[in-house]
Design an enzyme around this catalytic site. Sequence first.
Site, PDB file in Angstrom:
ATOM      1  N   ASP A   1      14.860 -75.418  -8.865  1.00  0.00           N
ATOM      2  CA  ASP A   1      13.927 -75.860  -9.907  1.00  0.00           C
ATOM      3  C   ASP A   1      14.522 -76.881 -10.866  1.00  0.00           C
ATOM      4  O   ASP A   1      13.921 -77.193 -11.891  1.00  0.00           O
ATOM      5  CB  ASP A   1      13.428 -74.645 -10.705  1.00  0.00           C
ATOM      6  CG  ASP A   1      12.495 -73.770  -9.887  1.00  0.00           C
ATOM      7  OD1 ASP A   1      11.786 -74.319  -9.023  1.00  0.00           O
ATOM      8  OD2 ASP A   1      12.474 -72.550 -10.103  1.00  0.00           O
ATOM      9  N   GLU A   2      15.683 -77.424 -10.558  1.00  0.00           N
ATOM     10  CA  GLU A   2      16.325 -78.385 -11.436  1.00  0.00           C
ATOM     11  C   GLU A   2      16.309 -79.797 -10.863  1.00  0.00           C
ATOM     12  O   GLU A   2      17.026 -80.676 -11.334  1.00  0.00           O
ATOM     13  CB  GLU A   2      17.766 -77.945 -11.727  1.00  0.00           C
ATOM     14  CG  GLU A   2      17.848 -76.597 -12.437  1.00  0.00           C
ATOM     15  CD  GLU A   2      19.260 -76.184 -12.756  1.00  0.00           C
ATOM     16  OE1 GLU A   2      20.142 -77.071 -12.786  1.00  0.00           O
ATOM     17  OE2 GLU A   2      19.500 -74.989 -12.966  1.00  0.00           O
TER      18      GLU A   2
END
EC number: 3.5.1.10
Length: 311
Positions: free
Chosen positions: A256-257
């Site tokens: 999710d980065e």
Amino acid sequence: MIVAQTDVEINDVVAGAEYPVGHAALPVKDVGRLLLRCGDRPGLVAAVSTFLTRAGANIVSLDQHSTQPTGGTFFQRTIFHLPGLATARDGLEQDFAEQVGAPYGMDFRLTEAAIPKRLAIMASTEDHCLLDLLWRNRRGELDMSVVMVIGNHPDLADAVRPFGVPFLHVPAHKDIREKAEQRQLDLLRGNVDLMVLARYMQILTPQFLQQLDCPLINIHHSFLPAFIGAAPYRRAKERGVKLVGATAHYVTEDLDEGPIIEQDVVRVDHRHSVEDLTRLGADVERAVLSRAVLWHCEDRIIRYRNQTIVF
């Protein structure tokens, strides 16, 4: 329309599929898109424009950005019209690489607007993002060819059927993750230009991402990292959040980065229930994901470090 189990061959799936694409906003013939990135220096715009002019192209639009007034990184998206582009494209790309790309140290991408991206969508049991993409595609709002939907549950097969897109059930959970990902890779590799996670609730391993030969876009709520895991809207309600949002981003090994493409929010207050927050969040997720997919399919995005430049 078929609901395929994991032993169905991809050639059978693709050969029997129908891809309903709307005709409201079809791409224009002989229109090219040139995206580039390089170190900033004088003469870049002139070099690109001169090359296209000498090739017989007419520049329709040109957007550019530099990270610094001097010594920064330069980005440009150029839309041009060139009669006979489909035939001339390979030679044009090679000539550009030799005459402009190499001398200026450019990373560039040349595409034809008339060729839609081939898209695969992965989903679990929530249908709002998946069906929104299929619906917008059928209406002609998203110029793409959805070649398959892969679900780790069979729940959404009936919902996908009216769109004429093959639904492939590939069971996946932590105990069979390696086998499931290998099957998914067998289906995807060489057949798609973009994969979209439309609320696909399984972790993808670094090995899967390394072997996948196309970009991958994910959508998730924007509570991260505050409410990681299950029931985020319930826990958000308990904390009294004032904003509900969503983030679409490219997937990297950091999950999710990855580089953010698009975000949006809607205001909420104490009167909203958990169900209200969930519904409002789903609305934002649909809109944010569709915009991210649209921009990718229109070649509007240039990745830079862990960021995106969206023209």
